[in-house]
Design a protein around this motif. Structure first.
Motif, short mmCIF file in Angstrom:
data_model
loop_
_atom_site.label_atom_id
_atom_site.label_comp_id
_atom_site.label_asym_id
_atom_site.label_seq_id
_atom_site.Cartn_x
_atom_site.Cartn_y
_atom_site.Cartn_z
N LYS A 1 -10.99 11.06 0.01
CA LYS A 1 -9.91 10.63 -0.87
C LYS A 1 -9.63 11.70 -1.91
N GLY A 2 -8.39 11.72 -2.40
CA GLY A 2 -8.07 12.58 -3.52
C GLY A 2 -7.26 13.81 -3.19
N HIS A 3 -6.90 13.98 -1.90
CA HIS A 3 -6.16 15.17 -1.52
C HIS A 3 -4.69 14.89 -1.24
N PHE A 4 -4.35 13.68 -0.85
CA PHE A 4 -2.96 13.27 -0.65
C PHE A 4 -2.92 11.76 -0.56
N SER A 5 -1.75 11.20 -0.52
CA SER A 5 -1.59 9.75 -0.38
C SER A 5 -0.39 9.48 0.51
N GLY A 6 -0.13 8.20 0.79
CA GLY A 6 1.05 7.84 1.54
C GLY A 6 0.81 7.56 3.01
N PHE A 7 -0.45 7.58 3.46
CA PHE A 7 -0.75 7.31 4.86
C PHE A 7 -1.87 6.27 4.95
N PRO A 8 -1.88 5.45 6.00
CA PRO A 8 -2.97 4.49 6.17
C PRO A 8 -4.30 5.20 6.38
N HIS A 9 -5.37 4.57 5.90
CA HIS A 9 -6.69 5.18 6.03
C HIS A 9 -7.76 4.10 5.93
N THR A 10 -8.95 4.45 6.37
CA THR A 10 -10.10 3.57 6.22
C THR A 10 -11.25 4.39 5.65
N GLU A 11 -12.00 3.80 4.71
CA GLU A 11 -13.14 4.49 4.12
C GLU A 11 -14.30 4.49 5.10
N LEU A 12 -14.98 5.63 5.24
CA LEU A 12 -16.06 5.78 6.20
C LEU A 12 -17.44 5.76 5.54
N PHE A 13 -17.70 6.71 4.65
CA PHE A 13 -18.99 6.75 3.97
C PHE A 13 -18.84 7.55 2.69
N THR A 14 -19.86 7.50 1.84
CA THR A 14 -19.84 8.23 0.58
C THR A 14 -20.97 9.27 0.56
N ASP A 15 -20.84 10.23 -0.33
CA ASP A 15 -21.86 11.25 -0.48
C ASP A 15 -21.80 11.79 -1.90
N ASN A 16 -22.88 12.42 -2.34
CA ASN A 16 -22.94 13.07 -3.64
C ASN A 16 -23.02 14.58 -3.47
N TRP A 17 -22.84 15.29 -4.57
CA TRP A 17 -22.94 16.75 -4.56
C TRP A 17 -24.24 17.18 -5.21
N VAL A 18 -24.87 18.21 -4.63
CA VAL A 18 -26.09 18.80 -5.17
C VAL A 18 -25.95 20.32 -5.12
N CYS A 19 -26.87 21.00 -5.76
CA CYS A 19 -26.97 22.45 -5.64
C CYS A 19 -28.11 22.80 -4.69
N VAL A 20 -27.91 23.83 -3.90
CA VAL A 20 -29.01 24.38 -3.12
C VAL A 20 -29.23 25.82 -3.56
N THR A 21 -30.47 26.27 -3.50
CA THR A 21 -30.81 27.63 -3.89
C THR A 21 -31.93 28.16 -3.01
N GLY A 22 -31.96 29.46 -2.84
CA GLY A 22 -33.04 30.08 -2.09
C GLY A 22 -34.26 30.35 -2.94
N ASP A 23 -34.17 30.07 -4.24
CA ASP A 23 -35.31 30.22 -5.14
C ASP A 23 -36.23 29.03 -4.96
N THR A 24 -37.31 29.20 -4.23
CA THR A 24 -38.22 28.08 -3.92
C THR A 24 -39.43 28.06 -4.84
N SER A 25 -39.31 28.63 -6.03
CA SER A 25 -40.39 28.57 -7.02
C SER A 25 -40.62 27.13 -7.44
N PRO A 26 -41.73 26.83 -8.16
CA PRO A 26 -42.04 25.45 -8.52
C PRO A 26 -40.83 24.71 -9.10
N GLU A 27 -40.78 23.43 -8.78
CA GLU A 27 -39.64 22.58 -9.14
C GLU A 27 -39.33 22.64 -10.62
N LYS A 28 -38.08 22.76 -10.94
CA LYS A 28 -37.64 22.68 -12.32
C LYS A 28 -36.26 22.04 -12.34
N THR A 29 -35.87 21.59 -13.49
CA THR A 29 -34.58 20.92 -13.62
C THR A 29 -33.49 21.95 -13.87
#
Length: 337
Positions: free
Chosen positions: A156-184
């Protein structure tokens, strides 16, 4: 008037491909004929309409004013012909050999296709699915895209005016190649870090990337990729960050050798939807296909992958556009996930 008994209606198929692709070679590949054969069809069409139809502007071809007028009519006519020959009072998926076309991102394909294709193998073994990659052009020309595709899977959020059905939801995260001990991850670290991004600009990117850009975070982009699947691998072995859908990040983290980090900022939840052209709503085969795609989405293991309760399969919501939405100009905001 053209005598339909003597007219070569196959030229309409060639015309539709030429108007969509704006390139003789790609148009031929689209309908399975050689480049010389498509060139011959173009010459015949030019004589038929007494118009060039395609004119070269620099290194690309553009549609003439007549071709622009013809484009929507030709596409609709061919879709009506297809529905006429495919028409069935009752659609039997177990016996069908119909081919369905889905326009989608590599992220949504990765998340959904396994479940969907397993369901089709059991319930409709003769049915084929053709997956096309979503592009900025497909979103900019959304009406044309939905006329030729059965479904377009984008949030959702890119255009409107056409029929649609919601499928699933997801969140956004960051990924990094720095695998040092966990930090916030902190906002300052986001601001100072180097990034890998999709396409790399505030225009040709996701809604989440636009939000990060508006907050003046992630401006130090030195890796640009053209697919979501490439992002984790692009930052592997480096301290760079990439913004990725959580579902995709969890699927690829161990393979790419990257670490997932929760964002210190709030981004809108991604709501993936299936969109279609309203002319296809009454088609029994299309109705069945929409339902099985929604069922496949409902079976995604959201509890295991995202730590939330699975969505209720019975809660799938189908939205038909209002009259105001139907008349609303359709403008692409950015490339969808």
């Amino acid at each position: 008037m053209v005598n339909l008994l003597t007219a070569d209606l196959n030229l309409l198929v060639a015309l539709d491909a030429l108007l969509m692709e704006r390139n003789v070679t790609r148009a031929g590949a689209r309908i399975g004929i050689s480049q010389p054969a498509m060139s011959s069809s173009l010459q015949r069409l030019r004589r038929q309409f007494d118009d060039q139809l395609l004119t070269r502007i620099g290194s690309a071809y553009e549609l003439t004013p007549l071709a622009q007028v013809l484009q929507e009519d030709v596409s609709q006519i061919l879709r009506m012909v297809e529905r006429t020959f495919d028409a069935q009072a009752i659609f039997d998926p177990a016996l069908s050999t119909r081919s369905f076309r889905i326009v989608t991102s590599d992220y949504c394909l990765t998340a959904l296709s396994g479940t969907l294709m397993n369901m089709l193998q059991k319930e409709a073994p003769g049915v084929q699915v053709h997956f096309d990659a979503v592009t900025p052009q497909a979103v900019e020309r959304i009406k044309e895209t939905l006329q030729t595709a059965d479904l377009m899977l984008i949030p959702k959020g890119h255009f409107s005016g056409f029929p649609h059905t919601e499928l699933f939801t997801d969140n956004w995260v960051c990924v990094t190649g720095d695998t040092s001990p966990e930090k916030t991850l902190t906002v300052d670290e986001m601001r100072d870090a180097r990034w890998a991004r999709l396409f790399g600009t505030e225009v040709d990117s996701t809604l989440a990337d636009r939000r990060v850009y508006d907050l003046q975070l992630g401006e130090k982009t030195d890796i640009i990729v053209d697919s979501f699947l490439m992002l984790p691998f692009a930052v592997a072995g480096t301290s760079r960050l990439a913004l990725v859908q959580e579902r995709l990040a969890r699927m690829l983290a161990s393979v790419a050798g990257v670490k997932i980090m929760q964002l210190p900022i709030s981004l809108p939840t991604l709501v993936e939807c299936a969109w279609w052209h309203p002319s296809k709503s009454p088609d029994p085969g299309h109705q069945w296909f929409r339902r099985i795609v929604a069922r496949a989405a409902a079976e995604l293991d959201t509890a295991a992958e995202l730590g939330r309760e699975p969505a209720d399969p019975g809660s799938t919501h189908i939205s038909e556009p209002s009259e105001a939405e139907r008349s609303e100009p359709l403008t692409a905001q950015c490339l969808p996930a």
